[in-house]
Write an enzyme that holds these catalytic residues in place. Structure first.
Site, PDB file in Angstrom:
ATOM      1  CG  ASP A 210      10.614  -3.261   3.466  1.00 32.20           C
ATOM      2  OD1 ASP A 210      11.234  -2.198   3.305  1.00 32.20           O
ATOM      3  OD2 ASP A 210       9.479  -3.326   3.958  1.00 32.20           O
ATOM      4  CG  HIS A 283       9.238   0.218   2.104  1.00 33.48           C
ATOM      5  ND1 HIS A 283       9.834   0.134   3.336  1.00 33.48           N
ATOM      6  CD2 HIS A 283       8.212   1.092   2.247  1.00 33.48           C
ATOM      7  CE1 HIS A 283       9.187   0.920   4.198  1.00 33.48           C
ATOM      8  NE2 HIS A 283       8.209   1.511   3.553  1.00 33.48           N
ATOM      9  CD  GLU A 347       6.061   3.811   5.728  1.00 31.12           C
ATOM     10  OE1 GLU A 347       5.895   4.342   6.822  1.00 31.12           O
ATOM     11  OE2 GLU A 347       6.646   2.710   5.581  1.00 31.12           O
TER      12      GLU A 347
HETATM   13  C1  ACM Z   1       3.129   0.222   6.453  1.00 31.72           C
HETATM   14  O1  ACM Z   1       3.016  -0.036   7.666  1.00 31.72           O
HETATM   15  N1  ACM Z   1       4.104   0.977   6.017  1.00 31.72           N
HETATM   16  C2  ACM Z   1       2.192  -0.317   5.495  1.00 31.72           C
END
Ligand code: ACM
Ligand code: ZN
Length: 547
Positions: A210, A283, A347
């Site tokens: 991440d 991410h 995201e």
């Molecule tokens: C998430 O909580 N962004 C999967």
């Protein structure tokens, strides 16, 4: 022996005094998740010096479950229960029998039947996984002190006579642990897995890459662990984007490939599949710090030391990105036998792609409508890589945007909308909506005051109302719902706080995923939970004490 005989007489007396045999036996059965069928009867089986464990001969998986049972019972009781090969059809007195023979095939891959009488304990299951779950039930039928890792004196090791038939409602019963925002040690990860198994959960979703850290050793790209695994933040909760840490103290860590093999093997011995998550296309900025040529701008970057989502993501117009990810995934599939490999997909800001000549050229060349379709192109390419390695792709519900990859499984997190859409399109689903499954969130309004403002309140009672099967789906669509997960993101949950985020909420989730819907009853569950706390106390679980 003498003491145990006395204990047996004492137990029988108590039952007689209680007036109702059924009630006396039943009150002892507080197993979580609640078994499908429980038929208590009078009396107890006593575990003592003479007790042996017979395992069906010629099956190493069955023998391993029998040895595991012996190991679980040894520390607290001080008894070394020998594991012997079953030689006769008859079950000897004073013994456990663990076998897959003559079991009811309707119990499936994970179900079991357990018959405890005063003379012996017979555990049958069609498959070894079922036997393993039967052992978890046995642990919870014994006094809570059985979980002590030191010998406990003065306890009668009795199991109430009962007939239990049990099998899970869902096949995917998981929990995510984010080891990127907070690095967790190998022993801690193993303990987390152990506690999942204790509650009959079978998927450990390991969030390994991440923005704030890359945690998996990849031999071909050593800079991922030399550089991407470390940030300037010091330990503790992450600070917000607009209030970065005022320290240059290095924080981080990573799992070597040997660590990973060790954890995967450990999980396998507890019938838990480790599903790794390698985030893309978003991410992913920690990887770009080490390999900035995979970004749209070329960098330079620093490993993010705050909460928040980085705008810098893998460049979808650069062939090198796909070469890199194919190499990474080649090493990942060697380490993780899981059929499913999680690629994140959530995201992903499109800001860089909108301005990047390479990404725009890709959109044009592939005839894509926009950046959402570019993300879909990205995920579809990665799915092809995984399918070529006989693996299946799972991603967060954003992978629906711009069109799903043909065989992708969707993990629904922004409510159940993604679960409904994906199953209506004929795709498999794992449900983990923020409303019921985000265990990084606060339990109460009071606790919420010191938590980030995007987190809503999630008490255990609400988790217990989680229903993974949306009503408006047809039965055929409902069959695509594999199960659910409880997620521990760790922006504000360092290792020492993970227990209290997970427990007791995970016990409620375990029951919603395992037990029949008709048995769901909060009052009954919360009563059993009070007894279960005694077990968690002995296990050293630092659960949250809800008022
Ligand atoms: C998430 O909580 N962004 C999967
Ligand atoms: Zn680009």
């Amino acid at each position: 022996m003498k003491k145990q005989t006395k204990a047996a007489i004492f137990a029988v007396t108590i039952i007689a005094l209680a007036g109702s045999v059924t009630l006396a036996a039943d009150t002892k059965i507080t197993v979580i998740p609640k078994p499908t069928q429980i038929k208590p009867s009078p009396g107890h089986f006593i575990v003592g010096q003479k007790t042996a464990i017979y395992a069906q001969s010629g099956c190493s998986d069955v023998e391993n479950v029998a040895k595991y049972l012996s190991e679980q019972l040894r520390p607290a009781t001080g008894l070394s229960l020998v594991v012997l090969e079953q030689s006769k059809a008859q079950v000897p007195a004073d013994s456990f029998l663990v076998t897959t023979e003559n079991s009811d095939s309707a119990l499936g891959d994970e179900g079991y039947e357990l018959l405890v009488t005063k003379t012996n304990v017979v555990l049958r299951a069609p498959k070894p996984a079922g036997l393993f779950y039967g052992v978890q039930t046995l642990r919870q039928l014994l006094p809570p002190q059985i979980e002590s890792r030191k010998k406990v004196l003065g306890v009668d090791w009795t199991i109430p006579c009962v007939e239990i038939t049990d099998k899970p409602r869902f096949e995917w019963r998981g929990s995510l642990l984010d080891c990127c925002r907070q690095f967790m040690t190998v022993p801690f990860v193993k303990r987390y897995i152990d506690l999942l198994a204790y509650h009959k959960m079978n998927r450990f979703h390991w969030h390994l890459t991440d923005d704030p850290g890359w945690r998996i050793e990849i031999k071909k790209y050593p800079k991922l662990t030399e550089i991407s695994a470390w940030r300037n933040s010091g330990p503790g909760p992450l600070r917000s984007w607009d209030n970065p840490p005022k320290t240059d103290e290095i924080y981080g860590g990573y799992y070597t490939q040997d660590d990973i093999r060790d954890i995967v093997d450990y999980a396998k011995s507890r019938y838990v599949t480790v599903v790794p998550e390698i985030e893309m296309p978003g991410h992913s900025s920690s990887a770009l710090v080490a390999y900035p040529e995979l970004s749209c701008t070329g960098g330079p970057f620093k490993v993010q030391n705050t909460m928040g989502i980085s705008d810098d993501v893998y460049c979808a117009g650069n062939e090198k990105t796909f070469e890199f990810l194919e190499d990474v995934l080649s090493e990942v599939v060697e380490l993780f036998p899981s059929l499913y490999i999680h690629i994140g997909g959530d995201e992903c800001p499109k800001k860089r792609w909108e301005k990047c000549p390479k990404c725009q050229a890709r959109i044009k060349a592939e005839g894509l409508k926009d950046e959402h379709e570019l993300q879909s192109y990205f995920v579809k390419r990665i799915e092809k890589v995984l399918l070529s390695k006989n693996r299946r792709l799972i991603g967060w519900d954003e992978i629906l945007e711009g069109g799903l990859a043909p065989q992708a499984t969707v993990q629904s997190w922004r409510g159940m909308k993604g679960a409904i859409e994906a199953s209506q399109q004929g795709h498999d689903v794992v449900a983990s909506p923020t409303s019921h499954c985000y265990f990084d969130y606060p339990y109460s309004k009071e606790q919420a005051a010191s938590f980030p403002d995007w987190m809503s309140v999630l008490p255990t009672e609400k988790v217990y109302t989680f229903e993974p099967l949306p009503e408006d789906l047809t039965p055929a669509q409902q069959r695509h719902i594999l199960g659910g997960e409880g997620n521990i993101w760790t922006e504000v949950a360092p290792q020492e706080q993970v227990d209290s985020r997970a427990y007791p909420r995970l016990t409620a989730l375990a029951e919603t995923l395992w037990s029949p819907k008709e048995l769901r009853n909060w009052n009954d569950f919360s009563g059993r939970l009070q007894s279960h706390y005694k077990r968690l106390d002995v296990l050293g679980v630092d659960y949250y004490k809800e008022k």
